[in-house]
Scaffold this active site. Structure first.
Site, PDB file in Angstrom:
ATOM      1  N   ILE A  16       0.702  -1.100  -0.029  1.00 28.81           N
ATOM      2  CA  ILE A  16      -0.130   0.123   0.011  1.00 28.81           C
ATOM      3  C   ILE A  16       0.762   1.248   0.111  1.00 28.81           C
ATOM      4  O   ILE A  16       0.423   2.602   0.010  1.00 28.81           O
ATOM      5  CB  ILE A  16      -1.047   0.006   1.270  1.00 28.81           C
ATOM      6  CG1 ILE A  16      -0.290  -0.366   2.613  1.00 28.81           C
ATOM      7  CG2 ILE A  16      -2.178  -1.096   1.133  1.00 28.81           C
ATOM      8  CD1 ILE A  16      -1.187  -0.168   3.749  1.00 28.81           C
ATOM      9  N   GLY A  35       8.677   3.630  -1.136  1.00 30.30           N
ATOM     10  CA  GLY A  35       9.290   5.052  -1.124  1.00 30.30           C
ATOM     11  C   GLY A  35      11.133   4.684  -0.687  1.00 30.30           C
ATOM     12  O   GLY A  35      11.247   3.644  -0.858  1.00 30.30           O
ATOM     13  N   SER A  36      11.598   5.644  -0.292  1.00 29.33           N
ATOM     14  CA  SER A  36      13.189   5.368  -0.087  1.00 29.33           C
ATOM     15  C   SER A  36      13.254   4.422   1.108  1.00 29.33           C
ATOM     16  O   SER A  36      14.109   3.931   0.999  1.00 29.33           O
ATOM     17  CB  SER A  36      13.786   6.771   0.270  1.00 29.33           C
ATOM     18  OG  SER A  36      13.131   7.429   1.241  1.00 29.33           O
ATOM     19  N   TYR A  37      12.356   4.298   1.703  1.00 24.34           N
ATOM     20  CA  TYR A  37      12.580   3.599   3.185  1.00 24.34           C
ATOM     21  C   TYR A  37      12.655   2.091   2.742  1.00 24.34           C
ATOM     22  O   TYR A  37      12.872   1.358   3.536  1.00 24.34           O
ATOM     23  CB  TYR A  37      11.310   4.154   4.112  1.00 24.34           C
ATOM     24  CG  TYR A  37       9.921   3.914   3.535  1.00 24.34           C
ATOM     25  CD1 TYR A  37       9.408   2.854   3.399  1.00 24.34           C
ATOM     26  CD2 TYR A  37       9.680   5.290   2.990  1.00 24.34           C
ATOM     27  CE1 TYR A  37       8.073   2.968   2.929  1.00 24.34           C
ATOM     28  CE2 TYR A  37       8.070   5.204   2.311  1.00 24.34           C
ATOM     29  CZ  TYR A  37       7.407   3.816   2.495  1.00 24.34           C
ATOM     30  OH  TYR A  37       6.273   4.222   1.796  1.00 24.34           O
ATOM     31  N   GLY A  38      11.616   1.712   1.658  1.00 19.82           N
ATOM     32  CA  GLY A  38      11.093   0.580   1.422  1.00 19.82           C
ATOM     33  C   GLY A  38       9.837   0.349   1.026  1.00 19.82           C
ATOM     34  O   GLY A  38       9.420   1.075   0.208  1.00 19.82           O
ATOM     35  N   VAL A  51       5.342  -0.540   2.243  1.00 20.93           N
ATOM     36  CA  VAL A  51       4.490  -0.683   3.322  1.00 20.93           C
ATOM     37  C   VAL A  51       3.440  -1.663   2.898  1.00 20.93           C
ATOM     38  O   VAL A  51       2.889  -1.534   1.702  1.00 20.93           O
ATOM     39  CB  VAL A  51       3.779   0.657   3.651  1.00 20.93           C
ATOM     40  CG1 VAL A  51       2.709   0.602   4.834  1.00 20.93           C
ATOM     41  CG2 VAL A  51       4.712   1.649   4.174  1.00 20.93           C
ATOM     42  N   LYS A  85       5.204  -1.599   7.675  1.00 19.37           N
ATOM     43  CA  LYS A  85       6.356  -0.778   7.015  1.00 19.37           C
ATOM     44  C   LYS A  85       7.613  -1.654   7.173  1.00 19.37           C
ATOM     45  O   LYS A  85       8.045  -2.271   8.321  1.00 19.37           O
ATOM     46  CB  LYS A  85       7.008   0.437   7.718  1.00 19.37           C
ATOM     47  CG  LYS A  85       7.890   1.193   7.025  1.00 19.37           C
ATOM     48  CD  LYS A  85       8.287   2.570   7.480  1.00 19.37           C
ATOM     49  CE  LYS A  85       9.215   3.421   7.060  1.00 19.37           C
ATOM     50  NZ  LYS A  85       9.630   4.696   7.683  1.00 19.37           N
ATOM     51  N   ASP A 108      10.749  16.474   6.212  1.00 19.91           N
ATOM     52  CA  ASP A 108      10.042  15.585   4.942  1.00 19.91           C
ATOM     53  C   ASP A 108       8.627  15.984   5.016  1.00 19.91           C
ATOM     54  O   ASP A 108       8.014  14.919   4.655  1.00 19.91           O
ATOM     55  CB  ASP A 108      10.610  14.122   4.810  1.00 19.91           C
ATOM     56  CG  ASP A 108      10.644  13.778   3.433  1.00 19.91           C
ATOM     57  OD1 ASP A 108      10.691  12.705   3.345  1.00 19.91           O
ATOM     58  OD2 ASP A 108      10.579  14.767   2.339  1.00 19.91           O
TER      59      ASP A 108
HETATM   60  C1  LIG Z   1      -4.886   3.254  -0.131  1.00 21.48           C
HETATM   61  O1  LIG Z   1      -4.843   2.940   1.196  1.00 21.48           O
HETATM   62  C2  LIG Z   1      -3.703   3.363   2.197  1.00 21.48           C
HETATM   63  C3  LIG Z   1      -3.619   3.206   3.504  1.00 21.48           C
HETATM   64  C4  LIG Z   1      -2.424   3.607   4.011  1.00 21.48           C
HETATM   65  C5  LIG Z   1      -1.088   3.761   3.338  1.00 21.48           C
HETATM   66  C6  LIG Z   1      -0.105   3.969   4.285  1.00 21.48           C
HETATM   67  O2  LIG Z   1      -0.091   3.918   5.324  1.00 21.48           O
HETATM   68  C7  LIG Z   1       1.019   4.277   3.683  1.00 21.48           C
HETATM   69  C8  LIG Z   1       2.226   4.583   4.226  1.00 21.48           C
HETATM   70  N1  LIG Z   1       2.162   4.296   5.619  1.00 21.48           N
HETATM   71  C9  LIG Z   1       3.265   4.671   6.389  1.00 21.48           C
HETATM   72  C10 LIG Z   1       4.627   5.319   6.045  1.00 21.48           C
HETATM   73  C11 LIG Z   1       5.423   5.561   6.918  1.00 21.48           C
HETATM   74  O3  LIG Z   1       6.948   6.156   6.418  1.00 21.48           O
HETATM   75  C12 LIG Z   1       6.974   6.058   5.075  1.00 21.48           C
HETATM   76  C13 LIG Z   1       5.459   5.476   8.118  1.00 21.48           C
HETATM   77  C14 LIG Z   1       6.298   6.104   9.096  1.00 21.48           C
HETATM   78  O4  LIG Z   1       7.592   5.434   9.157  1.00 21.48           O
HETATM   79  O5  LIG Z   1       5.957   6.833   9.952  1.00 21.48           O
HETATM   80  C15 LIG Z   1       4.082   5.389   8.798  1.00 21.48           C
HETATM   81  C16 LIG Z   1       3.124   4.662   7.875  1.00 21.48           C
HETATM   82 CL1  LIG Z   1       1.550   3.993   8.529  1.00 21.48          CL
HETATM   83  C17 LIG Z   1      -1.383   3.938   1.884  1.00 21.48           C
HETATM   84  C18 LIG Z   1      -2.659   3.600   1.170  1.00 21.48           C
END
Ligand SMILES: COc1ccc(C(=O)/C=C\Nc2cc(OC)c(C(=O)O)cc2Cl)cc1
Length: 364
Positions: A21, A24-27, A29, A44, A228
């Site tokens: 879902i 990014g640069s981190y990996g 999710v 993540k 960021d």
């Molecule tokens: C369409 O439905 C969707 C529902 C949820 C998502 C979603 O959650 C995406 C990224 N999530 C995250 C990324 C994070 O870093 C990069 C961190 C962090 O490290 O703080 C925490 C979260 Cl949760 C995407 C699509």
């Protein structure tokens, strides 16, 4: 941490990992279903090896790659940068810095420019841009990326606010290259994918903006600079509330503000003072306000105010080009006033978070 496959899904302890879902640069999710509480989470997933490679502390340095959402990763020669399409630029896809000198900061995605990199993006020959410049950057933050991740987790564990993502659990199996971070799921994901032809209406943008400002105020109160802030790091729950995510490049500070000297974040959102040729130290809080201003502009107008396929031209626009509003949109004067005050190039004249909270557009 037990990993096994159950009818195609990866099982991680009580979590069943499902579709991707986020990326990014981190990996990546993944959506994760917790069989114990019958609740979905955002999982993540970080690769320790990739983190170590990026820091040039592990084996061969990772090549400089531009990962774009569209095409396959393209290698770019150190001498020149591949022309990034504007869309790729906006994809905010990551760039992995290698130890070798970069002729210019990678234009897409989040960069961690070593202290020695000048605005021209060229790393002065004195630093050779080799290990020492990358480790210089890391030294500024920590000796190695696992410390960085541990710091990120330690920060996330202590944060508790309705407008900041909630870390629920960390799964780290020493024998597994991956590190798993389970977050409360924000079901609607990013508030807006930029660029877009269908930006947010003013009243929707205002509701989201209020949440983001409260989240950022809380982070600054906890002595954390996010570094960021951008739409893809702002997540929307089913309850209509927005939370700030991704503390991968954040800085902790002591005293009343962070005095930063390196450059981090996503190019189109980096403050001018962080890009100046002869830059000294600059305020972390003011730089977060700038990124928030670029974010507000982007969610209302559908695109960032300063954009260029070439990173050096982009930086020149950020530092020198006057802010312009697209005439096609009819947005309120209050909103344009607030954005102008947040995108004031001189950080000492820029509006602050407490003043933003009192601005007529926010309180209206
Ligand atoms: C369409 O439905 C969707 C529902 C949820 C998502 C979603 O959650 C995406 C990224 N999530 C995250 C990324 C994070 O870093 C990069 C961190 C962090 O490290 O703080 C925490 C979260 Cl949760 C995407 C699509």
């Amino acid at each position: 941490v037990s990993m096994e496959c159950k009818d195609g899904y990866t099982q991680l302890n009580q979590y069943r990992l499902k579709e991707d879902i986020g990326q990014g640069s981190y990996g990546i999710v993944k959506l994760a279903y917790n069989e114990e509480d019958d609740i979905h989470y955002a999982m993540k997933i970080l690769s320790k090896k990739k983190l170590m490679k990026r820091a040039g502390l592990y084996g061969r340095p990772a090549p400089v790659r531009f990962l774009s959402a569209q095409g396959p990763a393209q290698m770019c020669s150190v001498s020149g940068l591949p022309q990034q399409t504007a869309a790729q630029q906006q994809q905010q896809q990551p760039c992995v810095l290698s130890r070798r000198p970069l002729t210019a900061a990678a234009s897409v995605g989040r960069v961690m420019m070593p202290r020695s990199a000048s605005a021209a993006g060229r790393i002065p020959s004195s630093s050779h841009g080799s290990r020492n410049s990358v480790t210089a950057a890391w030294n500024e933050r920590s000796q190695n990326p696992m410390d960085q991740i541990r710091r990120e987790v330690a920060i996330l564990r202590k944060l508790d606010h309705p407008n900041v993502v909630k870390l629920v659990e960390v799964l780290d199996d020493p024998d597994d290259d991956h590190l798993y971070m389970a977050f409360e799921l924000l079901e609607k994901g990013e508030i807006l994918q930029v660029p877009t032809d269908t930006p947010l209406e003013e009243h929707v943008a205002r509701a989201y903006f209020r949440d983001i400002v409260l989240g950022l105020e809380y982070l600054h109160f906890q002595k954390i600079i996010h570094r960021d802030v951008k739409p893809s790091n702002l997540l929307l729950g089913n309850n209509g509330r927005v939370r700030v995510a991704d503390f991968g490049v954040c800085n902790e500070f002591h005293g009343s503000d962070a005095l930063l000297s390196n450059t981090a974040g996503t190019p189109a959102f980096i403050a001018p003072e962080a890009l100046m040729q002869r830059r000294g130290m600059y305020s972390g809080k003011a730089a977060d306000v700038w990124s928030l201003g670029i974010t507000l502009y982007a969610i209302v107008f559908g695109d960032v105010p300063f954009r260029d396929d070439n990173i050096l031209a982009l930086y020149s626009k950020i530092t020198s080009q006057p802010l312009q509003f697209p005439s096609a949109f009819n947005v309120s004067e209050d909103l344009k006033d607030l954005i102008s005050r947040m995108l004031t190039k001189d950080p000492s004249l820029r509006i602050t978070v407490p003043e933003i909270k009192e601005h007529p557009w926010v309180t209206s």
